[in-house]
Design a protein around this motif. Structure first.
Motif, PDB file in Angstrom:
ATOM      1  N   THR A   4      10.120  12.191  -5.332  1.00  0.00           N
ATOM      2  CA  THR A   4      11.212  11.412  -5.589  1.00  0.00           C
ATOM      3  C   THR A   4      11.481  10.253  -4.684  1.00  0.00           C
ATOM      4  OG1 THR A   4      12.291  13.045  -4.152  1.00  0.00           O
ATOM      5  CG2 THR A   4      12.389  13.499  -6.376  1.00  0.00           C
ATOM      6  N   THR A   5      10.482  10.343  -3.608  1.00  0.00           N
ATOM      7  CA  THR A   5      10.252   9.211  -2.576  1.00  0.00           C
ATOM      8  C   THR A   5       9.063   8.664  -2.565  1.00  0.00           C
ATOM      9  OG1 THR A   5       9.641  10.471  -0.680  1.00  0.00           O
ATOM     10  CG2 THR A   5      12.120  10.190  -1.332  1.00  0.00           C
ATOM     11  N   ALA A   6       9.098   7.149  -2.063  1.00  0.00           N
ATOM     12  CA  ALA A   6       7.662   6.450  -1.884  1.00  0.00           C
ATOM     13  C   ALA A   6       7.646   5.911  -0.714  1.00  0.00           C
ATOM     14  CB  ALA A   6       7.392   5.697  -3.286  1.00  0.00           C
ATOM     15  N   SER A   7       6.642   5.880   0.161  1.00  0.00           N
ATOM     16  CA  SER A   7       6.635   5.175   1.508  1.00  0.00           C
ATOM     17  C   SER A   7       5.413   3.994   0.960  1.00  0.00           C
ATOM     18  CB  SER A   7       6.351   5.823   2.677  1.00  0.00           C
ATOM     19  OG  SER A   7       7.376   6.851   2.612  1.00  0.00           O
ATOM     20  N   TYR A   8       5.533   2.948   1.602  1.00  0.00           N
ATOM     21  CA  TYR A   8       4.925   1.825   1.522  1.00  0.00           C
ATOM     22  C   TYR A   8       4.780   0.976   2.830  1.00  0.00           C
ATOM     23  CZ  TYR A   8       5.951   2.421  -3.464  1.00  0.00           C
ATOM     24  OH  TYR A   8       6.331   2.892  -4.532  1.00  0.00           O
ATOM     25  N   TRP A   9       3.396   0.474   3.160  1.00  0.00           N
ATOM     26  CA  TRP A   9       3.228  -0.651   4.109  1.00  0.00           C
ATOM     27  C   TRP A   9       2.639  -1.759   3.715  1.00  0.00           C
ATOM     28  CZ3 TRP A   9      -1.873  -1.905   5.494  1.00  0.00           C
ATOM     29  CH2 TRP A   9      -2.795  -1.138   5.055  1.00  0.00           C
ATOM     30  N   MET A  10       2.954  -2.901   4.221  1.00  0.00           N
ATOM     31  CA  MET A  10       2.334  -4.363   3.580  1.00  0.00           C
ATOM     32  C   MET A  10       1.109  -4.734   4.451  1.00  0.00           C
ATOM     33  SD  MET A  10       4.670  -4.798   1.580  1.00  0.00           S
ATOM     34  CE  MET A  10       5.441  -3.212   1.573  1.00  0.00           C
ATOM     35  N   ASP A  11       0.058  -4.810   3.310  1.00  0.00           N
ATOM     36  CA  ASP A  11      -1.258  -5.210   4.190  1.00  0.00           C
ATOM     37  C   ASP A  11      -1.123  -6.760   3.815  1.00  0.00           C
ATOM     38  OD1 ASP A  11      -3.814  -5.712   4.711  1.00  0.00           O
ATOM     39  OD2 ASP A  11      -4.609  -4.536   3.304  1.00  0.00           O
ATOM     40  N   ASP A  12      -0.632  -7.290   4.716  1.00  0.00           N
ATOM     41  CA  ASP A  12      -0.324  -9.106   4.499  1.00  0.00           C
ATOM     42  C   ASP A  12      -0.877  -9.508   5.920  1.00  0.00           C
ATOM     43  OD1 ASP A  12       0.586 -11.456   4.299  1.00  0.00           O
ATOM     44  OD2 ASP A  12       2.465 -10.996   3.627  1.00  0.00           O
ATOM     45  N   PRO A  13      -1.936 -10.330   5.777  1.00  0.00           N
ATOM     46  CA  PRO A  13      -2.574 -10.842   7.108  1.00  0.00           C
ATOM     47  C   PRO A  13      -1.709 -12.060   7.788  1.00  0.00           C
ATOM     48  CG  PRO A  13      -3.793 -11.499   5.014  1.00  0.00           C
ATOM     49  CD  PRO A  13      -2.833 -10.446   4.570  1.00  0.00           C
ATOM     50  N   ILE A  14      -0.623 -12.720   6.848  1.00  0.00           N
ATOM     51  CA  ILE A  14       0.216 -13.657   7.278  1.00  0.00           C
ATOM     52  C   ILE A  14       1.420 -12.999   8.226  1.00  0.00           C
ATOM     53  CG2 ILE A  14       1.828 -15.396   6.678  1.00  0.00           C
ATOM     54  CD1 ILE A  14      -0.026 -15.932   4.487  1.00  0.00           C
ATOM     55  N   LYS A  15       1.797 -11.753   7.852  1.00  0.00           N
ATOM     56  CA  LYS A  15       2.639 -11.109   8.613  1.00  0.00           C
ATOM     57  C   LYS A  15       2.230 -10.697   9.963  1.00  0.00           C
ATOM     58  CE  LYS A  15       5.712  -9.799   4.633  1.00  0.00           C
ATOM     59  NZ  LYS A  15       6.415  -8.662   3.889  1.00  0.00           N
ATOM     60  N   VAL A  71       0.758  -1.049   0.178  1.00  0.00           N
ATOM     61  CA  VAL A  71      -0.019  -0.020  -0.070  1.00  0.00           C
ATOM     62  C   VAL A  71       0.858   1.317   0.125  1.00  0.00           C
ATOM     63  CG1 VAL A  71      -1.903   1.293   1.241  1.00  0.00           C
ATOM     64  CG2 VAL A  71      -1.910  -1.265   1.215  1.00  0.00           C
ATOM     65  N   PHE A  72       0.771   1.979  -0.977  1.00  0.00           N
ATOM     66  CA  PHE A  72       1.365   3.364  -0.998  1.00  0.00           C
ATOM     67  C   PHE A  72       0.728   4.532  -0.395  1.00  0.00           C
ATOM     68  CE2 PHE A  72       1.847   7.393  -3.738  1.00  0.00           C
ATOM     69  CZ  PHE A  72       3.097   7.591  -3.453  1.00  0.00           C
ATOM     70  N   GLU A  73       1.714   5.300   0.418  1.00  0.00           N
ATOM     71  CA  GLU A  73       1.276   6.208   1.285  1.00  0.00           C
ATOM     72  C   GLU A  73       1.935   7.508   0.841  1.00  0.00           C
ATOM     73  OE1 GLU A  73      -0.755   6.603   3.610  1.00  0.00           O
ATOM     74  OE2 GLU A  73      -1.193   4.257   3.897  1.00  0.00           O
TER      75      GLU A  73
END
Length: 113
Positions: free
Chosen positions: A102-113, A32-34
């Motif tokens: 110039t930058t991109a932040s993400y978080w993982m939407d992963d139910p296993i993690k 997921v891109f923030e």
């Protein structure tokens, strides 16, 4: 934060007498891109991988511990958590158009993690 649980159990519904496998019910993991989030990569919570910025999401999804990714355009920074008390200023807002482009932040939407 940290949550401690003791004696946790799950009750799953049955279909035609067979128990549904939980892994089949989980949604697919996604990156997921923030757009307005800026991570400080000077902190030791981020692991730097050089020259793969364009593959940051893919690398984080493949890493079993990665929950946050930061792309500087050239390098990728992966983190399993954001402990802000140990690193003040770790999470900021991208307050300029230059930072957003110039930058991109993400978080993982992963139910296993």
């Amino acid at each position: 934060g940290v949550v401690a649980l003791g004696n946790l159990s799950a009750v799953l519904p049955s279909t035609s007498g067979a128990i549904i496998q939980p892994i089949d019910q989980l949604p697919e993991a996604k990156c997921v891109f923030e757009p307005d989030l800026l991570f400080s990569t000077a902190s030791s919570v981020f692991k730097r991988i050089e020259f793969v910025g364009s593959r940051c999401c893919e690398l984080c999804l493949q890493d079993a511990n990665c929950l946050f990714a930061y792309n500087t355009g050239r390098d990728c920074f992966l983190s399993s958590g954001l402990e802000t008390s140990a690193a003040p200023g770790l999470v900021q807002l991208a307050n300029t158009e230059f930072q957003r482009s110039t930058t991109a932040s993400y978080w993982m939407d992963d139910p296993i993690k």
